[in-house]
Design an enzyme around this catalytic site. Structure first.
Site, mmCIF file in Angstrom:
data_model
loop_
_atom_site.group_PDB
_atom_site.id
_atom_site.type_symbol
_atom_site.label_atom_id
_atom_site.label_comp_id
_atom_site.label_asym_id
_atom_site.label_seq_id
_atom_site.Cartn_x
_atom_site.Cartn_y
_atom_site.Cartn_z
ATOM 1 C CG ASP A 208 -2.478 0.604 0.862
ATOM 2 O OD1 ASP A 208 -2.549 1.397 0.153
ATOM 3 O OD2 ASP A 208 -3.271 0.155 1.384
ATOM 4 C CD1 TRP B 59 -4.621 3.176 -3.272
ATOM 5 C CD2 TRP B 59 -3.833 5.028 -2.618
ATOM 6 N NE1 TRP B 59 -3.996 2.910 -2.052
ATOM 7 C CE2 TRP B 59 -3.640 4.052 -1.727
ATOM 8 C CE3 TRP B 59 -3.058 6.305 -2.641
ATOM 9 C CZ2 TRP B 59 -3.306 4.517 -0.441
ATOM 10 C CZ3 TRP B 59 -2.582 6.640 -1.402
ATOM 11 C CH2 TRP B 59 -2.658 5.948 -0.039
ATOM 12 C CG ASP C 33 -9.292 2.318 -0.988
ATOM 13 O OD1 ASP C 33 -8.309 2.199 -1.830
ATOM 14 O OD2 ASP C 33 -9.422 2.092 0.207
HETATM 15 C C1 GLA Z 1 -5.841 1.370 1.542
HETATM 16 C C2 GLA Z 1 -6.144 0.331 0.218
HETATM 17 C C3 GLA Z 1 -7.198 -0.575 0.565
HETATM 18 C C4 GLA Z 1 -7.124 -1.346 1.851
HETATM 19 C C5 GLA Z 1 -6.623 -0.195 2.813
HETATM 20 C C6 GLA Z 1 -6.606 -0.872 4.189
HETATM 21 O O1 GLA Z 1 -7.096 2.357 1.334
HETATM 22 O O2 GLA Z 1 -6.178 1.001 -0.827
HETATM 23 O O3 GLA Z 1 -7.343 -1.590 -0.290
HETATM 24 O O4 GLA Z 1 -5.750 -2.253 1.802
HETATM 25 O O5 GLA Z 1 -5.737 0.709 2.559
HETATM 26 O O6 GLA Z 1 -6.241 -0.001 5.203
#
Ligand code: GLA
Length: 398
Positions: free
Chosen positions: A163, A197, A218
């Protein structure tokens, strides 16, 4: 041959050799970052985040592994059991190692990996290219890449989602390759899933670094969130290939906030986009309707087609869209999509999907599980309910 000519030929030869050497050096140095041979088709499995968030423990993970096998999902290709955020203690031990959270994973991750492997499945874990993970409940791996990669390898981890939170303002292009190298050194093939992302267009630099890269923020369990992620991901279609996939985030099918038709669109778009098929529901408690979607072998086969071409939107008319991808065996996967809140008739024309207008085509409807009696020439039309799609595989027969 004159002396001059001879010298010119020799010079040209030397230059060609030099160019080849330079190309080779670039290619090998690129390849040497991540040559794990994984992800020749998009990964399939499950991840804890969308349904459970931080509410995870070893019992849930073990039961999920059990359910993947008992439901028959593992036979269809769902093999990764991926633990997301919140699996570790807030602090490292006195040697700087990550420590599994005692209250939730008392037996440790190695024991869990052994259990999951014993079922013929693979175990995935999660960390962050920053100082903490996104919940800020556990440390990230920035500055500890080699140590953490070794820890993961020693536990028998098969997949790492990495991440992007608390990254100290350093660019992803600087932080992610450090973990790629660390994983290569750790001596176990670990699927590397970059999760930055889409911040720095990872499709453009991700192939030598990871096996997949998130192209979006997300996902959440509603239509607009899902469909906009499919859109953002489509922009990078050219970059997908065996070994490196665009990732529009994990599946929400079965979490309950979309209609059956919307979940069918969700699963169809992910499949044709060659996205990772990572289930995000509680697979210990699924409805028949959820099972009917995620076990559709014909849709899964499109996702897992060996060519690995990601679909593009080849035609848009307001809320009506045609998505298409070439498949092996001269076939074409086509989705007719109605994004509107009304019923609509929609037509896919051969010239939009790179077929000669004269071509006679046999159409297989992947959700009805039937090969249509009519053969089609030039185009194919369907009437679609709101927020629904048709998914066909077209096969030229004349
Ligand atoms: C980020 C990621 C998600 C998830 C969360 C966990 O937002 O993009 O997919 O893994 O962190 O905290």
């Amino acid at each position: 041959m004159g002396k001059r000519r001879c010298a010119a030929v020799a010079l040209a030869t030397i230059m060609v050799v030099m160019v080849e050497l330079a190309t080779l050096t670039v290619a090998t140095s690129r390849r040497s970052m991540l040559t794990n041979g994984l992800g020749m088709t998009p990964p399939m499995g499950w991840n804890s985040w969308n349904h459970f968030g931080c509410n995870i423990d070893e019992k849930t993970i073990r039961e999920t592994a059990d359910a993947l096998v008992s439901t028959g999902l593992s036979k269809l290709g769902y093999e990764y059991v991926n633990i997301d955020d919140c699996w570790a203690e807030f602090s490292r031990d006195d040697k700087g190692n990550l420590v599994p959270k005692k209250s939730a994973f008392p037996s440790g991750i190695k024991a869990l990996a052994d259990y999951v492997h014993g079922k013929g499945l693979k175990l995935g874990i999660y960390s962050d290219a920053g100082y903490f993970t996104c919940t800020r409940k556990m440390p990230g791996s920035l500055g500890h890449e080699e140590q953490d990669a070794k820890t993961f390898a020693s536990w028998g981890i098969d997949y790492l989602k990495y991440d992007n939170c608390y990254n100290g303002g350093l660019k992803p292009t600087v932080r992610y390759p450090v973990m790629s190298r660390a994983l290569m050194k750790a001596g176990r093939p670990i699927f590397f899933s970059l999760c930055e992302w889409g911040d720095m267009h990872p499709a453009t630099w991700g192939a030598p670094v990871g096996n997949s890269w998130r192209t979006t923020n997300d996902i959440a369990d509603y239509w607009q969130s899902m469909i906009s992620r499919a859109d953002q991901n489509e922009a990078y279609a050219e970059y997908a290939r065996p070994g490196g996939w665009n990732d529009p985030d994990m599946l929400e099918v079965g979490n309950g906030r979309m209609t059956q038709d919307e979940y069918i669109v969700h699963f169809s778009l992910w499949a044709i986009s060659k996205a990772p098929l990572l289930l995000g529901c509680d697979i210990r408690n699924m409805t028949k309707e959820t099972m009917a979607i995620i076990t559709n072998k014909e849709v899964i086969a499109v996702n897992q087609d060996p060519y690995g071409f990601q679909a593009k939107k080849v035609r848009m008319q307001g809320d009506l869209e045609i998505w298409a991808a070439r498949l092996s065996g001269y076939r074409i996967a086509v989705i007719l999509l109605n994004r509107a809140s009304f019923r609509y008739r929609i037509t896919a024309s051969w010239d939009d999907i790179e077929l000669d207008p004269e071509t006679v085509v046999e159409a297989r409807d992947l959700w009805e599980h039937e090969t249509l009696r009519t053969h089609f020439v030039g185009n194919l039309t369907a009437t679609l309910a709101p927020h629904s799609c048709k998914f066909y595989v077209l096969k030229p027969i004349a």
